[in-house]
Every structure is written in C-alpha cells, then in structure tokens.
Enzyme design. Structure first.
Site, short mmCIF file in Angstrom:
data_model
loop_
_atom_site.label_atom_id
_atom_site.label_comp_id
_atom_site.label_asym_id
_atom_site.label_seq_id
_atom_site.Cartn_x
_atom_site.Cartn_y
_atom_site.Cartn_z
N HIS A 275 33.16 5.23 22.58
CA HIS A 275 33.72 6.94 22.83
C HIS A 275 33.66 7.67 21.42
O HIS A 275 33.13 8.82 21.38
CB HIS A 275 34.96 7.12 23.51
CG HIS A 275 35.11 8.61 23.76
ND1 HIS A 275 35.78 9.47 22.94
CD2 HIS A 275 35.07 9.24 24.78
CE1 HIS A 275 35.95 10.60 23.45
NE2 HIS A 275 35.33 10.68 24.59
N CYS A 276 34.26 7.13 20.42
CA CYS A 276 34.50 7.58 19.18
C CYS A 276 33.26 8.08 18.43
O CYS A 276 33.26 9.19 18.10
CB CYS A 276 35.33 6.92 18.08
SG CYS A 276 36.95 6.55 19.15
N ILE A 277 32.26 7.27 18.13
CA ILE A 277 31.65 7.57 16.92
C ILE A 277 30.27 8.37 17.73
O ILE A 277 30.02 9.41 16.97
CB ILE A 277 30.80 6.42 16.17
CG1 ILE A 277 32.07 5.69 15.55
CG2 ILE A 277 29.79 6.65 15.32
CD1 ILE A 277 31.82 4.33 14.69
N ASP A 280 32.62 11.69 19.56
CA ASP A 280 33.43 12.67 19.15
C ASP A 280 33.01 13.87 17.81
O ASP A 280 33.48 14.88 18.00
CB ASP A 280 34.70 11.89 18.62
CG ASP A 280 35.55 11.20 19.44
OD1 ASP A 280 35.19 11.69 20.86
OD2 ASP A 280 36.66 10.37 19.15
#
Length: 453
Positions: A275-277, A280
């Site tokens: 999800h993060c890289i 976000d």
C-alpha cells in the site's frame, strides 16, 4: 492527563463500563495495534464492517501474516473482542481509525471508509473521548474532513473531545520492528489533544514523537514513503540504462554502500508493491495539484516504477531469444507473487502486471509461491507448482519476482534452465560466509542463462 481530568472524563460516561480502546478497522494496521494495546493491559474492542473477519477473530483465527491464531487466542484471553456493532464506540475512552484509503479513480485518496468511520463515531461520541486517525491520507484530512464529521455530534474538537493524527508504520513480515518498538509520530489538533494522544500511545509504544500538529504528522508519513518511492525509481531507471552500458549496477550499489555517511542503498526490482510506496505518494501529488502545479518528482517516480513490469517482460523475451526460444512458445515459471518476501500479502504486487504481459505475448504460465495457494490474473487462474525443483527444471524460463526464503541461490542455479532474477537473490552472499563479508557486498553470477535485472 492528570487524575482530575481523568475523573471528569469518566464521570461524563454513563452506561456500560468503558473500554480503553476501540480500533476501527481490523486489517494489517488495526489488528497489530489492537494486539499490542491488549498485551499492555488495555481493554480493547475491535470494530470492523466485515462479519467474516469479526467472526473468525472471535473464534481465534487470523487473517493477516503478522499475527498467528495463537496470537489471536492470547488477545481473546486478554479481554479483546471484535464486533460489527458501532454501539461499542459510545463507551470508548479512545477510538483509533485504521481503515483503508485506496486511490480513487481521480488519483486521490478514496476517503469513503474514513468518512464512514467518522460518521459512526459521531453518532456515538461522548465528551472526553480521544479520536485518532491512523489511515494514510493527504495533509489536512484530519482537520478538514474528519473534524467536521465528528462535530456533527454537537461536540467541539479540542474542547469537548480530543482529535489527533498518528501515521501507521506497520511493515508486514518485519520480525525486528513492530508496533511497540517503532517510534510513534503524533500530531494533535491542539496542544492538549497532542498530549492526550502521546499519553495514550506511551502506554504501549516505547518512543512517542510529538509533531507540531495534525498536518505535520500527516505529511511525515507521506514524506517517508515518497522518499522510498523516488529512490527506488532512481535505481530502477539506472538498471535500464546500466544494462545497455554494460555496467553491473548491483556491484556499483554495493561499492557505494560502503560509504559510512551520505548514502543509503536502494535496489532495483520488477516494480513497487504494497500500500505504502505505489499508493501513498499519490495522495501528496493529489493535494499539491489543488494548489495549481504538479509534484513532478512523484509523478516521474510513478511513471518509472510503473513501467518496470514492461521492462522485465522485455528482458525475459531477450533472454529466451538469446537461447533460440520464442516467448510465445515457452513455459514460464513465475517465482513469488506477493509484494514482498515471506508474507502472503499481494496488495499492488508487480507480479500481476508482469504475468499479464507475459501471457499477452503467448507464454504458458505457472507460478510457485509458498504463501499463496491460488492466484488469478484478470480472472484467469494460473496453475500452481508445488514442487519447486521440478518446476524450475520444467520451465523454459523462470522469472523471480519475490525473494522468498525458499528461493536459495544455489538451488536456483542448479535447477533453472534460464533465470531472470529481478530481486538480486543470485548476488547475495552465501550464508556460510556472511560473518566474513560486509552485508553490502554481493557475489557475481557465474553461469550462462542466469541474469540479474
């Protein structure tokens, strides 16, 4: 919070005994948070919209990698319970929102789960409650989106209840860092809100870091992930032209990483996942666009990382061509379909776009992944191989996309006919020599038919 304030807050809570914490959203972020709080002696309730998740948790089952059924059973013994009933919010001293924020069709964050959670909290909000948003989003969300929804209760943030933002820092599969020993950033709507949030997290997190406010805490999370996104894009782009220049980029990175200051090693790969890289940094780009100009670093990084699956497919085709084989008539084994090693999480994994491109060019696909029992690409189920050695021997080409522990360099080199290693597994120092060789130093590939991205 002093004793007098605590007594006033408790006096304002009629009805059933208060829970110390209600965690809204019991996924990769919310459930580990609930587990750590329960282990610290807090009375914890988990609230989720999924009946199946709630039922399985209450029966002692886990749906995430970082917590085993034994961990869930321990949580239940410590008083944890899960529910789909938002009425539990009415007796909560603290509510933490840990719901998903995927990308919307417009490229910004889809805040529907956040607004739904805030609406449920507003309908049950009582004076003195601390509400914390942990879901990743753009700067201003806590104050501009969540606050007005909560204040529909008739209570005023910063006066009647406390509001803060604290970015989640969960790293699935990380055995070294979890909720308790990862520093927790906290930003409050007011100074008192920040103090309350810091006091709450301080009861089960070793280090709490106070940010100036909610916007600074929201930005901190996006800065962390944008930093990684941009640097991964840098080495991914370098991997493309270094291959053309005949430069061993992995060796160059190893050499640069010996510098004890001013450099952090990032490595190329088939794309970015989780999800993060991949998600976000787009929140920040979205917010910057509302100011009237682009965030070019993020947009360029997204473009570079987004085209890596096509580059992997190109390299795979070239490797086959060099051996006199056509991709359209070849059996291709995909090793690893999760977004990172040794977990089952497939969110935004680059394995799917790579497989999609290979299949579009006529390759016959199989996959091997010790953590994924079935896998589909565009609705089509890809056959799974369970015998790794046999699968390697049978495939015309193996493409390693996730560096699970099962994929040992010696094993790959012995059984694979042709191998494209997109994670640098073949460059890793053999375990028996690790004590004598710096961690950054990587070995060279010494067999025809084996290539590293």
């Amino acid at each position: 919070m002093d004793a007098a304030s605590s007594n006033r807050a408790n006096a304002e809570r009629p009805g059933p005994p208060a829970s110390d914490l209600v965690v809204v959203g019991l996924g990769y972020v919310g459930l580990p948070l609930a587990a750590e709080a329960a282990a610290a002696g807090l009375r914890v309730v988990g609230l989720d919209v999924s009946t199946s998740v709630v039922e399985s948790l209450n029966q002692g089952s886990s749906h995430i990698d970082d917590l085993s059924p034994d961990n869930i059973s321990m949580m239940l013994d410590q008083g944890f319970s899960a529910t789909t009933d938002p009425a539990c919010l009415a007796s909560a001293r603290t509510v933490v929102i840990c719901v998903p924020t995927p990308l919307s069709p417009e490229g910004g964050p889809d805040l529907s789960a956040v607004t739904s959670a805030a609406g449920s909290i507003a309908g049950n909000l009582t004076p003195g409650t601390l509400v914390i948003l942990e879901s990743t989003t753009y700067p201003g969300t806590t104050e501009e989106v969540v606050r007005p929804l909560l204040e529909e209760s008739g209570l005023v943030a910063g006066a009647d209840f406390h509001l803060a933002f604290s970015p989640e820092r969960i790293d699935p599969g990380n055995a070294a860092f979890g909720v308790a020993n990862t520093p927790k950033v906290v930003g409050g709507l007011t100074e008192t809100c920040g103090e309350r949030a810091a006091h709450f997290y301080g009861s089960f997190v070793h280090t709490v870091v106070r940010a100036r406010g909610t916007r600074e805490a929201e930005m901190a999370k996006l800065l962390e992930n944008t930093y990684r996104h941009v640097n991964i894009a840098l080495v991914n782009e370098m991997a493309v032209f270094c291959q053309e220049l005949g430069v061993d980029l992995w060796d160059s990175i190893s050499a640069a990483a010996t510098k004890p200051f001013g450099f952090q090693a990032f490595y190329p790969g088939p794309g970015v996942g989780g999800h993060c890289i991949p998600i976000d940094p787009n929140y920040l780009s979205y917010k910057v666009k509302t100011l009237g100009y682009p965030f070019r670093f993020v947009e360029l990084a997204q473009e570079i990382n987004g085209r890596m699956p096509a580059y992997v497919t190109q390299r795979a085709q070239e490797l086959l061509n060099d051996s006199g084989l056509a991709l359209s008539r070849s059996k291709v084994l995909v090793l690893g379909v999760t977004y990172k090693a040794d977990i089952a999480d497939q969110r935004e994994s680059p394995a799917r776009p790579v497989a999609r491109r290979l299949a579009a060019k006529g390759a016959t696909l199989t996959y091997h992944d010790p953590h994924v029992e079935s896998w589909t690409v565009d609705g089509v189920e890809v056959p799974r191989s369970t015998d790794l050695d046999q699968a390697l021997a049978d495939a015309d080409l193996t493409v390693l996309l996730t560096d699970h522990a099962d994929y040992e360099p010696k094993r790959l080199a012995e059984y694979a006919r042709l191998l494209l290693d997109t994670r640098g597994v073949l460059r890793r120092t053999p375990p028996e020599t690790e004590a004598d060789v710096p961690a950054q130093v990587r070995r060279h590939v010494d067999r025809e038919g084996l290539q590293v991205l």
